[in-house]
Scaffold this motif. Structure first.
Motif, PDB file in Angstrom:
ATOM      1  N   THR A 126       0.845  -1.189   0.000  1.00 58.21           N
ATOM      2  CA  THR A 126       0.000   0.000   0.000  1.00 58.21           C
ATOM      3  C   THR A 126       0.881   1.240   0.000  1.00 58.21           C
ATOM      4  O   THR A 126       2.045   1.196   0.405  1.00 58.21           O
ATOM      5  CB  THR A 126      -0.930   0.055   1.231  1.00 58.21           C
ATOM      6  N   HIS A 127       0.287   2.327  -0.446  1.00 59.57           N
ATOM      7  CA  HIS A 127       0.941   3.634  -0.414  1.00 59.57           C
ATOM      8  C   HIS A 127      -0.012   4.563   0.319  1.00 59.57           C
ATOM      9  O   HIS A 127      -1.166   4.728  -0.087  1.00 59.57           O
ATOM     10  CB  HIS A 127       1.204   4.139  -1.845  1.00 59.57           C
ATOM     11  N   THR A 128       0.439   5.149   1.412  1.00 57.25           N
ATOM     12  CA  THR A 128      -0.400   6.007   2.243  1.00 57.25           C
ATOM     13  C   THR A 128       0.229   7.382   2.351  1.00 57.25           C
ATOM     14  O   THR A 128       1.435   7.501   2.572  1.00 57.25           O
ATOM     15  CB  THR A 128      -0.575   5.395   3.654  1.00 57.25           C
ATOM     16  N   THR A 129      -0.602   8.401   2.209  1.00 52.14           N
ATOM     17  CA  THR A 129      -0.161   9.778   2.423  1.00 52.14           C
ATOM     18  C   THR A 129      -1.180  10.463   3.315  1.00 52.14           C
ATOM     19  O   THR A 129      -2.363  10.118   3.314  1.00 52.14           O
ATOM     20  CB  THR A 129      -0.049  10.555   1.087  1.00 52.14           C
ATOM     21  N   GLY A 130      -0.736  11.403   4.098  1.00 51.61           N
ATOM     22  CA  GLY A 130      -1.641  12.198   4.927  1.00 51.61           C
ATOM     23  C   GLY A 130      -1.957  11.624   6.289  1.00 51.61           C
ATOM     24  O   GLY A 130      -2.629  12.258   7.083  1.00 51.61           O
TER      25      GLY A 130
END
Length: 142
Positions: free
Chosen positions: A16-20
């Motif tokens: 997964t790629h998570t931002t914020g």
């Protein structure tokens, strides 16, 4: 820090790629199947939160482990087998932590046998093994 064990056979890798972060973030899986907004627990945000995601993943995995335990005993799990996971985000003077409960329902199965299935699933489920000794957990047969 890398705590992986190179001798283990990897069956699957979730990416997964998570931002914020948890407040106003988004998280997407590399295969596109997961694309969600994140919100802080207990707020009016429109997204889910890490505790809900953990509860969903853990309960799904645990039900799979229950099925493995049942098949070993040549028992078919009822279609209405269900797990209600509760994951608490806690805080105290040392910081944040988790505690959790899995409320397991296996209708139509003798209670003693159902308890054996829960105990065996606990030994099999990777999520249960991952948090053993780190997170206070109650496994309740309901």
């Amino acid at each position: 820090m890398d705590t992986t064990t190179p001798t283990k056979k990897v069956l699957y890798t979730a990416q997964t790629h998570t931002t914020g972060g948890r407040a106003h973030g988004v998280s997407r899986s590399s295969d596109g199947h997961l694309d969600i907004k994140l919100s802080t627990p207990g707020t009016d945000g429109t997204g889910t939160n890490p505790e809900q995601l953990f509860a969903a993943g853990w309960s799904a995995c645990f039900e799979g482990a229950l099925d493995i335990a049942a098949r070993k005993k040549r028992i078919a799990l009822p279609a209405d087998t269900a797990i209600d996971a509760e994951v608490d985000l806690c805080s105290d003077k040392t910081g944040y932590s988790l505690q959790a409960r899995l409320n397991v329902s296996i209708p139509g199965i003798d209670r003693a046998i159902a308890q054996q299935l829960v105990e065996e699933a606990y030994q099999t489920c990777p999520y249960s093994k991952a948090i053993a000794g780190n997170v206070p957990v109650a496994y309740n047969l309901v």
